[in-house]
Design an enzyme around this catalytic site. Structure first.
Site, PDB file in Angstrom:
ATOM      1  N   HIS A  87     -24.103  22.402 -48.205  1.00 45.06           N
ATOM      2  CA  HIS A  87     -25.545  22.457 -48.449  1.00 45.06           C
ATOM      3  C   HIS A  87     -25.809  23.287 -49.696  1.00 45.06           C
ATOM      4  CE1 HIS A  87     -24.476  25.940 -45.902  1.00 45.06           C
ATOM      5  NE2 HIS A  87     -25.209  26.567 -46.801  1.00 45.06           N
TER       6      HIS A  87
ATOM      7  N   HIS B 289     -25.556  25.605 -56.308  1.00 47.40           N
ATOM      8  CA  HIS B 289     -24.128  25.477 -56.023  1.00 47.40           C
ATOM      9  C   HIS B 289     -23.930  25.196 -54.542  1.00 47.40           C
ATOM     10  CE1 HIS B 289     -24.843  29.631 -54.825  1.00 47.40           C
ATOM     11  NE2 HIS B 289     -23.761  29.516 -54.064  1.00 47.40           N
TER      12      HIS B 289
END
Length: 189
Positions: free
Chosen positions: A42, A126
């Protein structure tokens, strides 16, 4: 409960990343890294940490407003990077400015709901794929990710995710994640 706001990749994006990670795991010393599982992939927008149940209703209402004020945006998994010699990640491309805006709005929603947040830092998109127990040379993995480009998708939801940390003490056990709420972006869906 331990919560964070996130953008979740589509099943197609997860499949593409799984193929890429499988190739990374064949590199020398890959078994020295702790690889995150698919369920843990995620983009964290705002990490709230451990918060009391009394904050959750207001937090949910404020995150819903933040989502409503943010238009859907395109995103794709893109290349990779590292944080020092401890964390390996895959980046994103596409609507990065929109994702930063959504991250700022999620952070502000949590603060306004009374959640004590860490010092605000500029958002860097990220998705963590591996961590090193000890300092490790992650450059070969980053180099291998240099040409990685996932298929674009439209981000249409903001998710509130609950993180359940491992309690069994079994080596290699991963945290469990569950979506505690989600809201469409800018009327999407």
């Amino acid at each position: 409960m331990r919560l964070f706001a996130a953008v979740l990749p589509t099943p197609t994006a997860v499949d593409e990343l799984a193929t890429e990670v499988a190739a990374l795991k064949r590199l020398p010393d890959a078994d020295s890294l702790r690889w995150t599982g698919h369920a843990g992939w995620h983009f964290t927008l705002a990490f709230m940490g451990e918060i009391g149940d009394e904050f959750v209703p207001d937090l949910r209402a404020r995150l819903a407003r933040a989502a409503h004020r943010t238009a859907p945006f395109p995103l794709r998994l893109h290349r990779g990077g590292r944080f020092g010699n401890r964390a390996l990640w895959v980046g994103a491309a596409g609507g990065i400015e929109q994702m930063r805006l959504l991250a700022e709005r999620a952070d502000a929603a949590a603060r306004r709901a009374g959640v004590e947040m860490e010092e605000h830092r500029r958002y860097q998109a990220h998705l963590t794929i591996a961590r090193a127990r000890l300092a490790a040379d992650l450059r070969p993995y980053v180099d291998a990710l240099d040409g990685f480009e996932g298929t674009a998708w439209e981000v249409g939801q903001l998710a509130l995710v609950r993180s359940n940390l491992p309690v069994s003490g079994v080596q290699g056990e991963q945290p469990r994640y569950e979506v505690a709420g989600s809201w469409p972006l800018g009327g999407a869906g």
